[in-house]
Design an enzyme around this catalytic site. Structure first.
Site, mmCIF file in Angstrom:
data_model
loop_
_atom_site.group_PDB
_atom_site.id
_atom_site.type_symbol
_atom_site.label_atom_id
_atom_site.label_comp_id
_atom_site.label_asym_id
_atom_site.label_seq_id
_atom_site.Cartn_x
_atom_site.Cartn_y
_atom_site.Cartn_z
ATOM 1 N N ARG A 229 42.625 38.853 43.291
ATOM 2 C CA ARG A 229 42.150 39.833 42.879
ATOM 3 C C ARG A 229 41.600 38.824 41.103
ATOM 4 O O ARG A 229 42.040 37.957 40.681
ATOM 5 C CB ARG A 229 42.386 40.508 41.734
ATOM 6 C CG ARG A 229 43.407 41.717 43.402
ATOM 7 C CD ARG A 229 42.525 42.793 43.803
ATOM 8 N NE ARG A 229 43.008 43.492 44.736
ATOM 9 C CZ ARG A 229 42.738 43.406 45.748
ATOM 10 N NH1 ARG A 229 41.876 41.933 46.313
ATOM 11 N NH2 ARG A 229 42.915 44.077 46.716
ATOM 12 N N HIS A 277 33.404 38.527 48.371
ATOM 13 C CA HIS A 277 35.384 39.300 49.173
ATOM 14 C C HIS A 277 35.245 39.459 50.246
ATOM 15 O O HIS A 277 35.253 41.008 50.563
ATOM 16 C CB HIS A 277 35.842 41.033 48.553
ATOM 17 C CG HIS A 277 36.746 41.222 48.238
ATOM 18 N ND1 HIS A 277 37.231 41.924 47.516
ATOM 19 C CD2 HIS A 277 37.743 41.312 49.421
ATOM 20 C CE1 HIS A 277 38.281 42.433 47.621
ATOM 21 N NE2 HIS A 277 39.375 41.854 48.898
#
Ligand code: NAP
Length: 314
Positions: A229, A277
């Site tokens: 993250r 991502h």
């Protein structure tokens, strides 16, 4: 006939479709419907919700909910959006996702280990210069997080001959891996790794963990891979460490804001690789099979599968 399972998501209908199709095919004995398709009577009886970025008010619209199955492995946004006393959250733990992430860790470790950013820069300047080769056994990879993803990444790195070190909150034993826990353990992993890989969940404890002080503890010339993250790494501190060449390169798949805004300096930074991502996307089919197993176990035993510790945040 069991109560209808609700599917809650803010994804577009087009994006939802393959997830719903895979879930319905893996659970033919169940009825799975988006919230909007449930009648008030069905909503009142629903005990299980399968969710992907749900609106908190949609979760609250199901008064009898006993547990929530997430389609994602990272659940910090979901957990943060739920009020106290909400039903337990079961996150996705899929061996295929662990394999995909481990493959990404290995691929991008090779990218740094074999100096690909440096040779690419040299090519753009027509420079013919060879640098010393280091065997994988001379190259240490420090994994921050030894959970479902970190342990599989460690296994793949060890199989490829790399030195693998791992850090977790609680002490762990992983074959072939030197493991550490606690603050002193983190310092040791940072100081001795040629590449540091973040595979930790985002929690109050991990937010901003890799700040200027800790990045400075890393080996001069080391690389950083963040596949978990964005907010775990303090972006401006990372850019400063790259600008003064303390760190050689960062491979970033996750960011404070996603998609990464056009205005971000990371896009054009010569020592940063930006990925959208993609290190370990949820596989519709295998995720549906994992979720089907969880739901069938619950239907037969009444036991809710292993769930997130809300106080711990993961
Ligand atoms: P997990 O099984 O819950 O493992 C998390 C690991 O992090 C555990 O080893 C845990 O320690 C450690 N940890 C947590 N807090 C810590 C702290 N304060 N200090 C030290 N270690 C700490 O999670 P996972 O399935 O491996 O997934 C990890 C994260 O990857 C997810 O939360 C998600 O954010 C991210 N992810 C990213 C992608 C992508 O495509 N980029 C895909 C999937 C997942 P203990 O073992 O002691 O509990």
């Amino acid at each position: 006939m069991p109560a209808t399972i609700a599917f809650l998501s803010r994804m577009s209908a087009e994006y939802q479709a393959p997830y719903l199709a895979a879930l319905r095919s893996a659970l033919p004995e169940e009825t799975i419907q988006p919230l909007q398709a449930l009648t008030p009577a069905q909503r009142a009886l629903t005990t299980i919700a399968i969710v992907a970025n749900p609106a908190p008010e949609d979760v609250a619209a199901l008064p009898k909910l006993l547990w929530i199955q997430s389609l994602w492995a990272g659940v910090e946004q979901l957990v943060a959006g739920l009020p106290a006393g909400s039903p337990p959250v079961v996150r996705l733990v899929d061996p295929e996702m662990s394999r995909t992430m481990a493959e990404a860790v290995l691929a991008w470790t090779y990218y740094l280990h074999r100096d690909m950013p440096r040779y690419s820069r040299q090519q753009s300047m027509r420079v013919w210069q060879q640098h010393t080769y280091r065997r994988p056994s001379q190259f240490a990879v420090g994994l921050l997080g030894l959970g479902a993803l970190g342990t599989e990444a460690a296994r793949m790195l060890v199989n490829a001959g790399f030195v693998a070190r791992g850090w977790s909150r609680s002490a762990k034993t992983v074959p072939g891996v030197e493991t550490f826990a606690g603050e002193a353990g983190l310092d040791a992993v940072l100081a001795s790794s040629d590449v540091v890989v973040s595979l930790m969940p985002l929690t109050e404890q991990t937010a901003g963990l890799l700040d200027a002080r800790r990045l400075h503890m890393m080996k001069p010339g080391a690389g950083l891979i963040n596949f978990s993250r964005g907010p775990i790494v303090v972006t401006q501190d990372l850019v400063a460490a790259l600008d003064r060449r303390h760190l050689s390169h960062a491979v970033l798949d996750v960011f404070d804001v996603e998609p990464l805004p056009d205005t971000s300096g990371l896009w054009a930074h010569p020592a940063v690789t930006v990925l959208p991502h993609i290190s370990a996307p949820t596989d519709h089919r295998t995720a549906a099979q994992v979720i089907a197993t969880n739901i069938r176990e619950f239907r037969s035993s009444g036991r809710i599968p292993g769930h997130v510790d809300m106080a711990r945040g993961y």
